[in-house]
Design a protein around this motif. Structure first.
Motif, PDB file in Angstrom:
ATOM      1  N   ALA A 175      -3.138  15.447   6.771  1.00  0.00           N
ATOM      2  CA  ALA A 175      -3.326  14.665   8.003  1.00  0.00           C
ATOM      3  C   ALA A 175      -3.265  13.156   7.749  1.00  0.00           C
ATOM      4  CB  ALA A 175      -4.643  15.040   8.670  1.00  0.00           C
ATOM      5  N   CYS A 176      -3.404  12.744   6.482  1.00  0.00           N
ATOM      6  CA  CYS A 176      -3.197  11.326   6.124  1.00  0.00           C
ATOM      7  C   CYS A 176      -1.722  11.037   5.909  1.00  0.00           C
ATOM      8  CB  CYS A 176      -3.887  10.986   4.790  1.00  0.00           C
ATOM      9  SG  CYS A 176      -5.651  10.817   4.940  1.00  0.00           S
ATOM     10  N   SER A 177      -1.003  12.023   5.413  1.00  0.00           N
ATOM     11  CA  SER A 177       0.389  11.755   5.005  1.00  0.00           C
ATOM     12  C   SER A 177       1.252  11.366   6.199  1.00  0.00           C
ATOM     13  CB  SER A 177       0.979  12.972   4.289  1.00  0.00           C
ATOM     14  OG  SER A 177       1.196  14.029   5.218  1.00  0.00           O
ATOM     15  N   VAL A 178       1.002  11.990   7.357  1.00  0.00           N
ATOM     16  CA  VAL A 178       1.855  11.688   8.509  1.00  0.00           C
ATOM     17  C   VAL A 178       1.627  10.268   9.052  1.00  0.00           C
ATOM     18  CG1 VAL A 178       2.515  12.382  10.848  1.00  0.00           C
ATOM     19  CG2 VAL A 178       2.231  14.107   9.079  1.00  0.00           C
ATOM     20  N   PRO A 179       0.376   9.851   9.323  1.00  0.00           N
ATOM     21  CA  PRO A 179       0.229   8.453   9.787  1.00  0.00           C
ATOM     22  C   PRO A 179       0.687   7.429   8.751  1.00  0.00           C
ATOM     23  CG  PRO A 179      -1.939   9.506   9.522  1.00  0.00           C
ATOM     24  CD  PRO A 179      -0.903  10.579   9.431  1.00  0.00           C
ATOM     25  N   LEU A 180       0.553   7.746   7.457  1.00  0.00           N
ATOM     26  CA  LEU A 180       1.081   6.806   6.452  1.00  0.00           C
ATOM     27  C   LEU A 180       2.596   6.702   6.565  1.00  0.00           C
ATOM     28  CD1 LEU A 180      -1.048   7.467   3.227  1.00  0.00           C
ATOM     29  CD2 LEU A 180      -0.735   5.260   4.382  1.00  0.00           C
ATOM     30  N   GLU A 181       3.241   7.834   6.850  1.00  0.00           N
ATOM     31  CA  GLU A 181       4.695   7.787   7.017  1.00  0.00           C
ATOM     32  C   GLU A 181       5.056   7.024   8.302  1.00  0.00           C
ATOM     33  OE1 GLU A 181       6.647  11.505   6.363  1.00  0.00           O
ATOM     34  OE2 GLU A 181       8.616  10.654   6.903  1.00  0.00           O
ATOM     35  N   ILE A 182       4.276   7.231   9.352  1.00  0.00           N
ATOM     36  CA  ILE A 182       4.516   6.476  10.599  1.00  0.00           C
ATOM     37  C   ILE A 182       4.406   4.973  10.308  1.00  0.00           C
ATOM     38  CG2 ILE A 182       3.647   5.972  12.935  1.00  0.00           C
ATOM     39  CD1 ILE A 182       2.661   8.951  13.011  1.00  0.00           C
ATOM     40  N   MET A 183       3.364   4.589   9.544  1.00  0.00           N
ATOM     41  CA  MET A 183       3.188   3.169   9.211  1.00  0.00           C
ATOM     42  C   MET A 183       4.382   2.615   8.451  1.00  0.00           C
ATOM     43  SD  MET A 183      -0.846   2.799   8.138  1.00  0.00           S
ATOM     44  CE  MET A 183      -0.808   0.987   8.198  1.00  0.00           C
ATOM     45  N   SER A 184       4.870   3.405   7.504  1.00  0.00           N
ATOM     46  CA  SER A 184       5.988   2.936   6.702  1.00  0.00           C
ATOM     47  C   SER A 184       7.246   2.771   7.574  1.00  0.00           C
ATOM     48  CB  SER A 184       6.153   3.904   5.532  1.00  0.00           C
ATOM     49  OG  SER A 184       7.474   3.967   5.120  1.00  0.00           O
TER      50      SER A 184
END
Lengths: 211, 211
Positions: free
Chosen positions: B115-124
């Motif tokens: 669940a952290c990996s997706v918002p981190l990808e959105i941020m990138s």
């Protein structure tokens, strides 16, 4: 075409094309609706919970206001498209003769005034939405507070986005007194609600972030 | 359900409800897509114009990148919903016995990482989108530059929104070293691209606003 009723993917695809609408104003209204819905979600996850019985009345009131604003933002997506079309036609009017130039100026000025009114209304609704987020963030369920922070950030972005659509239109107006009046309204809304949204966002971020 | 394919009005209505998805992460990806599309529109209104022949190659390259990002953001709307569902189930697991508590911890930790990996990808992706807006604003048609400013503001809001979805999940992780690593990634993306978006917005605002 009703832009609120097309799919998200289609809205985005049209927005990214050279089609005149939807444009930046309509997109701002959409982002305002998304932001408001996030606050509304905080309310939805708070009502009926024993732990939050004390704020039940507040949450019901806030949700009603958010629900209403969501609908108003979606109407503004459409209204922005409606006022842009006459403006886009006016830009294309001929200006060969003096009479044509006068006619073009007259039509342009009226279209520009209309095209300012919608983003100014979007800005005012963003202000209302940010005030709702202030309460959702302060009183809503701690489990959903991140959504109030996200919603506040989106409503601020919609406020900023709509402001550029005021400035681009006032910049082209001949009536500089009226243009200045619209600019000052936009400036005042930015000055009041921008920092308010930032405070909500920062307080939510400080609450959530653990070292 | 494919959230990119439902209507804007339905997306907003579901977002404002207590349905677990879409949530703040998916909404951030949607706002990222809307922002990116605004940059793409600037490109669409610039290509093929004699006055901008010199930047034709840049615009074609930027539009291709924007088109790709729009699609990636829409996929991330869906991915965010997919990783939230197991997390939401994990929160509901029983914790009566020691064995149950251990199992819950294990399942939670794995779900939180996802669940952290997706918002981190959105941020990138928001960072990439903001870089595109920098060029759209600098090189694109002056008639459409307001849309580059609006787009930059939306991509920043999506960046901020996704960051809260990183912090809420890292806050619940047992592995504090990994949580810290994710937090630092999010902090770095905010520190780099937030001010970059602000500069784009301010330069567009200064260009448009006439006293």
């Amino acid at each position: 075409m009703n832009f609120a009723e097309i799919s998200c993917a289609e809205f985005i695809s049209r927005l990214g094309s050279k089609a005149p609408v939807p444009g930046g104003g309509g997109a701002s209204a959409l982002v305002g609706a998304v932001g408001t819905a996030l606050g509304n979600m905080v309310g939805a996850l708070t009502v009926g919970k024993k732990k939050y019985a004390e704020v039940e009345g507040d949450m019901i009131r806030l949700r009603e206001a958010a629900e209403k604003l969501q609908g108003e933002f979606l109407t503004l997506v459409q209204r922005d498209a409606e006022v842009f079309e006459p403006l886009s036609r006016a830009y294309g009017l001929p200006k060969e003769t003096e009479a044509q130039r006068e006619e073009k100026d007259r039509v342009m000025e009226a279209a520009l005034k209309e095209a300012c009114s919608v983003p100014l209304e979007i800005m005012s609704k963003c202000g209302e939405a940010i005030r709702l987020h202030e309460e959702f963030a302060a009183k809503g369920s701690r489990l959903a507070v991140s959504d109030a922070g996200v919603g506040a950030a989106f409503c601020k972005a919609a406020l900023l986005g709509a402001s550029l659509n005021v400035y681009i239109n006032t910049g082209a107006m001949k009536d500089r007194a009226l243009a200045g009046e619209y600019n000052r309204k936009a400036d005042a809304l930015l000055a009041e609600y921008g920092p308010c949204s930032d405070r909500i966002f920062e307080s939510v971020k400080n609450y959530l972030k653990k070292e």
